[in-house]
Scaffold this motif. Structure first.
Motif, PDB file in Angstrom:
ATOM      1  N   LEU A  65       0.800  -1.234   0.000  1.00 13.01           N
ATOM      2  CA  LEU A  65       0.000   0.000   0.000  1.00 13.01           C
ATOM      3  C   LEU A  65       0.830   1.280   0.000  1.00 13.01           C
ATOM      4  CD1 LEU A  65      -2.633  -1.156   2.652  1.00 13.01           C
ATOM      5  CD2 LEU A  65      -2.900  -1.150   0.165  1.00 13.01           C
ATOM      6  N   ASN A  66       2.075   1.222   0.478  1.00  6.66           N
ATOM      7  CA  ASN A  66       2.933   2.400   0.561  1.00  6.66           C
ATOM      8  C   ASN A  66       2.237   3.569   1.252  1.00  6.66           C
ATOM      9  OD1 ASN A  66       5.210   4.017   0.133  1.00  6.66           O
ATOM     10  ND2 ASN A  66       4.484   4.725  -1.865  1.00  6.66           N
ATOM     11  N   PRO A  67       1.770   3.375   2.492  1.00 12.50           N
ATOM     12  CA  PRO A  67       1.119   4.475   3.212  1.00 12.50           C
ATOM     13  C   PRO A  67       2.133   5.513   3.666  1.00 12.50           C
ATOM     14  CG  PRO A  67       1.400   2.627   4.682  1.00 12.50           C
ATOM     15  CD  PRO A  67       1.872   2.167   3.331  1.00 12.50           C
ATOM     16  N   ASP A  68       1.661   6.723   3.942  1.00  6.70           N
ATOM     17  CA  ASP A  68       2.574   7.718   4.506  1.00  6.70           C
ATOM     18  C   ASP A  68       2.457   7.802   6.027  1.00  6.70           C
ATOM     19  OD1 ASP A  68       0.177   9.106   4.795  1.00  6.70           O
ATOM     20  OD2 ASP A  68       0.660  10.651   3.324  1.00  6.70           O
ATOM     21  N   ARG A  69       1.519   7.043   6.604  1.00  3.01           N
ATOM     22  CA  ARG A  69       1.400   6.980   8.059  1.00  3.01           C
ATOM     23  C   ARG A  69       0.625   5.717   8.430  1.00  3.01           C
ATOM     24  NH1 ARG A  69      -1.237  12.113  10.720  1.00  3.01           N
ATOM     25  NH2 ARG A  69       0.205  12.973   9.183  1.00  3.01           N
ATOM     26  N   ILE A  70       1.029   5.096   9.548  1.00  8.61           N
ATOM     27  CA  ILE A  70       0.299   3.964  10.113  1.00  8.61           C
ATOM     28  C   ILE A  70      -0.154   4.357  11.507  1.00  8.61           C
ATOM     29  CG2 ILE A  70       0.444   1.563  10.892  1.00  8.61           C
ATOM     30  CD1 ILE A  70       2.738   1.179   8.886  1.00  8.61           C
ATOM     31  N   ILE A  71      -1.427   4.075  11.814  1.00 12.53           N
ATOM     32  CA  ILE A  71      -1.907   4.289  13.177  1.00 12.53           C
ATOM     33  C   ILE A  71      -2.445   2.966  13.706  1.00 12.53           C
ATOM     34  CG2 ILE A  71      -2.371   6.750  12.926  1.00 12.53           C
ATOM     35  CD1 ILE A  71      -5.330   6.080  12.523  1.00 12.53           C
ATOM     36  N   LEU A  72      -2.225   2.739  14.997  1.00 14.25           N
ATOM     37  CA  LEU A  72      -2.598   1.478  15.618  1.00 14.25           C
ATOM     38  C   LEU A  72      -3.591   1.723  16.743  1.00 14.25           C
ATOM     39  CD1 LEU A  72       0.909  -0.240  15.874  1.00 14.25           C
ATOM     40  CD2 LEU A  72      -0.779  -0.435  14.041  1.00 14.25           C
ATOM     41  N   GLY A  73      -4.613   0.864  16.798  1.00 11.95           N
ATOM     42  CA  GLY A  73      -5.649   1.028  17.812  1.00 11.95           C
ATOM     43  C   GLY A  73      -5.856  -0.226  18.635  1.00 11.95           C
ATOM     44  N   GLY A  74      -6.622  -0.087  19.721  1.00 11.58           N
ATOM     45  CA  GLY A  74      -6.906  -1.205  20.601  1.00 11.58           C
ATOM     46  C   GLY A  74      -5.637  -1.719  21.257  1.00 11.58           C
ATOM     47  N   LEU A  75      -5.513  -3.028  21.379  1.00  8.51           N
ATOM     48  CA  LEU A  75      -4.330  -3.613  22.012  1.00  8.51           C
ATOM     49  C   LEU A  75      -3.062  -3.316  21.226  1.00  8.51           C
ATOM     50  CD1 LEU A  75      -3.182  -5.403  24.273  1.00  8.51           C
ATOM     51  CD2 LEU A  75      -3.602  -7.383  22.775  1.00  8.51           C
ATOM     52  N   ARG A 132      11.080  -1.842  18.925  1.00  9.92           N
ATOM     53  CA  ARG A 132      11.043  -3.213  18.399  1.00  9.92           C
ATOM     54  C   ARG A 132      10.064  -3.320  17.239  1.00  9.92           C
ATOM     55  NH1 ARG A 132      11.116  -8.792  21.841  1.00  9.92           N
ATOM     56  NH2 ARG A 132      10.743 -10.253  20.119  1.00  9.92           N
ATOM     57  N   LEU A 133       8.886  -2.754  17.396  1.00 11.74           N
ATOM     58  CA  LEU A 133       7.897  -2.835  16.319  1.00 11.74           C
ATOM     59  C   LEU A 133       8.385  -2.103  15.077  1.00 11.74           C
ATOM     60  CD1 LEU A 133       5.151  -3.685  15.268  1.00 11.74           C
ATOM     61  CD2 LEU A 133       4.182  -1.613  16.264  1.00 11.74           C
ATOM     62  N   ARG A 134       8.913  -0.911  15.245  1.00 16.11           N
ATOM     63  CA  ARG A 134       9.393  -0.153  14.082  1.00 16.11           C
ATOM     64  C   ARG A 134      10.561  -0.865  13.403  1.00 16.11           C
ATOM     65  NH1 ARG A 134       8.427   4.801  17.846  1.00 16.11           N
ATOM     66  NH2 ARG A 134       6.381   5.490  17.124  1.00 16.11           N
ATOM     67  N   ALA A 135      11.395  -1.530  14.187  1.00 14.64           N
ATOM     68  CA  ALA A 135      12.543  -2.248  13.607  1.00 14.64           C
ATOM     69  C   ALA A 135      12.074  -3.425  12.762  1.00 14.64           C
ATOM     70  CB  ALA A 135      13.470  -2.717  14.715  1.00 14.64           C
ATOM     71  N   VAL A 136      11.065  -4.155  13.232  1.00 13.76           N
ATOM     72  CA  VAL A 136      10.552  -5.290  12.465  1.00 13.76           C
ATOM     73  C   VAL A 136       9.958  -4.803  11.147  1.00 13.76           C
ATOM     74  CG1 VAL A 136       8.846  -7.153  12.406  1.00 13.76           C
ATOM     75  CG2 VAL A 136      10.117  -6.700  14.504  1.00 13.76           C
ATOM     76  N   VAL A 137       9.178  -3.735  11.204  1.00 18.95           N
ATOM     77  CA  VAL A 137       8.570  -3.203   9.980  1.00 18.95           C
ATOM     78  C   VAL A 137       9.653  -2.731   9.012  1.00 18.95           C
ATOM     79  CG1 VAL A 137       7.045  -1.429   9.029  1.00 18.95           C
ATOM     80  CG2 VAL A 137       6.424  -2.584  11.166  1.00 18.95           C
ATOM     81  N   ALA A 138      10.644  -2.014   9.534  1.00 15.50           N
ATOM     82  CA  ALA A 138      11.708  -1.497   8.676  1.00 15.50           C
ATOM     83  C   ALA A 138      12.511  -2.625   8.040  1.00 15.50           C
ATOM     84  CB  ALA A 138      12.632  -0.590   9.484  1.00 15.50           C
ATOM     85  N   GLY A 173      13.945   5.653   5.360  1.00 14.75           N
ATOM     86  CA  GLY A 173      13.319   6.664   6.208  1.00 14.75           C
ATOM     87  C   GLY A 173      12.203   6.108   7.054  1.00 14.75           C
ATOM     88  N   GLY A 174      11.573   5.020   6.606  1.00 10.26           N
ATOM     89  CA  GLY A 174      10.533   4.406   7.408  1.00 10.26           C
ATOM     90  C   GLY A 174       9.203   5.121   7.298  1.00 10.26           C
ATOM     91  N   VAL A 175       8.179   4.425   7.756  1.00  9.89           N
ATOM     92  CA  VAL A 175       6.823   4.967   7.782  1.00  9.89           C
ATOM     93  C   VAL A 175       6.500   5.303   9.228  1.00  9.89           C
ATOM     94  CG1 VAL A 175       4.402   4.518   7.242  1.00  9.89           C
ATOM     95  CG2 VAL A 175       6.207   3.482   5.849  1.00  9.89           C
ATOM     96  N   PRO A 176       6.036   6.510   9.518  1.00  9.64           N
ATOM     97  CA  PRO A 176       5.661   6.832  10.905  1.00  9.64           C
ATOM     98  C   PRO A 176       4.576   5.878  11.407  1.00  9.64           C
ATOM     99  CG  PRO A 176       5.740   8.815   9.566  1.00  9.64           C
ATOM    100  CD  PRO A 176       5.874   7.663   8.616  1.00  9.64           C
TER     101      PRO A 176
END
Length: 409
Positions: A337-347, A358-364, A373-376
């Protein structure tokens, strides 16, 4: 007065866009409204005055200028404090919640209800509508419409819950039809005396819409939202301010991405899906805890993470396991999808806050674009964002054409 009406006629088509700007907080003053609409100051003034006359916004004609500011300060624009509301309803695996939501995404009142969601969706829909009707009676607010958030993809144009995996409803339950029938039976009517119109949508889609307009997704052009609520995992994509729902309302069923091929069977028939690898029940099981009946699974998982993450090795290990699974799923979505932002909800929001690096490292590591540069990745910020999003469905006709939606000739 004639001159004012002439200006209003010229700016009539600007009423909806003007209201949307105030609704989303992008026009806090009349000067900003003028610039955003690209109209004259006089026309912007007439438009703001008409929206105020409709009881939708408030114009502060005596604003305080900043110390030392040059020129006349612009009038401030805000949501009318006692204006109309939308009735918002949400059904989830552990019950329901009703709310009244004003313009600006402002929650006026809420009414939670816990019940075992029965196989007949009409039963719980009637219950949540009655709770909303009670809130309307208690507050005396005008109602412009109603929106319902459900834990299922909602097929369009039929308005049916296609595959409600985490409630016992039959596939294809006509939730929008049932919702409108219940609204009429409860006597919830608009200014024209007719029953208000009810809309229905997937709960995570609606959460994403609310966050884009009023929360953590503001300003994103390609916003990806992934969340786990009471059971399962959902996703949504907002493109240029509009939900991407696909050709029939069924897009972004991200819960059925495989993130562990050797994992447990999923409700969909596959194995190791995000849906059962990263939801509250998965977290409790990974931490070696037996879920209880006292409160919702989401509440139990959140409390365990908040209270024992620092002291219990099993909770830290479970957190790491879910973060790694979630990261794999997010990386795949980033590649597609190549989003410019990811938001996470709930748990998922709690997992991000527990170990964001840790989460950002796995995604990167797993995404094609992660190393450039990564996705926020940000937490959702709104309380009850699915309810606010359900209200957005009801407010949309007013945002499109305030005069027509409110029955003003």
């Amino acid at each position: 007065m004639t001159q004012t009406r002439t200006r209003l006629e010229r700016g009539r088509s600007a009423l909806g866009p003007a209201l949307a700007l105030v609704h989303t907080g992008r026009a806090p003053t009349r000067a900003v409204l003028t610039a955003e609409l690209g109209v004259t100051r006089a026309t912007a003034g007439a438009v703001a005055a008409e929206l105020e006359a409709l009881g939708l916004i408030q114009v502060d004609s005596r604003p305080l200028g900043a110390a030392g500011a040059q020129g006349r300060p612009s009038h401030r624009l805000s949501i009318a404090p006692h204006g109309p509301v939308a009735l918002a309803a949400q059904v989830h695996a552990d019950g329901f919640r009703a709310a009244l939501v004003a313009l600006g995404g402002q929650t006026v009142a809420t009414a939670p209800g816990c019940m075992t969601v029965p196989a007949d969706p009409a039963h719980v829909i009637d219950a949540v509508v009655e709770a909303g009707a009670r809130l309307l009676r208690e507050t005396g607010r005008r109602c412009v419409g109603a929106g319902l958030a459900v834990p299922s993809a909602v097929a369009e144009p039929e308005g049916t819950a296609l595959n409600p995996l985490h409630v016992a409803w039959p596939a294809g339950a006509p939730v929008r039809e049932l919702f409108n029938r219940s609204l009429a039976a409860a006597g919830i009517r608009g200014d024209d005396g007719e029953p208000v119109t009810g809309f229905a949508g997937n709960d995570v889609n609606l959460a994403a819409l609310a966050e884009h307009r009023h929360g953590a997704g503001g300003g994103a052009q390609h916003l990806l939202c992934v969340a786990t609520g009471h059971r399962g995992v959902g996703g949504a994509l907002v493109l240029d301010g509009r939900l991407h729902t696909g050709s029939a309302g069924l897009a972004l069923e991200v819960g059925h991405l495989t993130v562990n091929p050797e994992g447990p069977p999923c409700h969909c028939g596959s194995r190791g899906c995000l849906d059962i690898e990263t939801d509250p029940l998965a977290f409790l099981k990974a931490a070696g805890r037996e879920p209880g009946p006292e409160v919702s699974l989401l509440r139990q998982a959140r409390d365990l993470l908040r209270e024992e993450y620092a002291t219990a090795p099993s909770v830290r290990a479970a957190t790491g396991q879910l973060i790694d699974r979630l990261g794999l799923g997010l990386a795949g979505l980033v590649n597609i999808l190549n989003p410019d932002r990811i938001i996470l909800g709930g748990l998922h929001r709690e997992l991000l806050e527990a170990d964001p690096e840790r989460l950002r490292a796995v995604v990167a590591e797993r995404s094609l674009w992660g190393r450039s540069g990564g996705v926020p990745i940000l937490p959702c910020t709104l309380d009850h964002n699915s309810l606010v999003g359900a209200a957005e469905l009801a407010w949309q006709p007013v945002l499109d054409d305030p005069l027509a939606a409110l029955g003003v000739v």
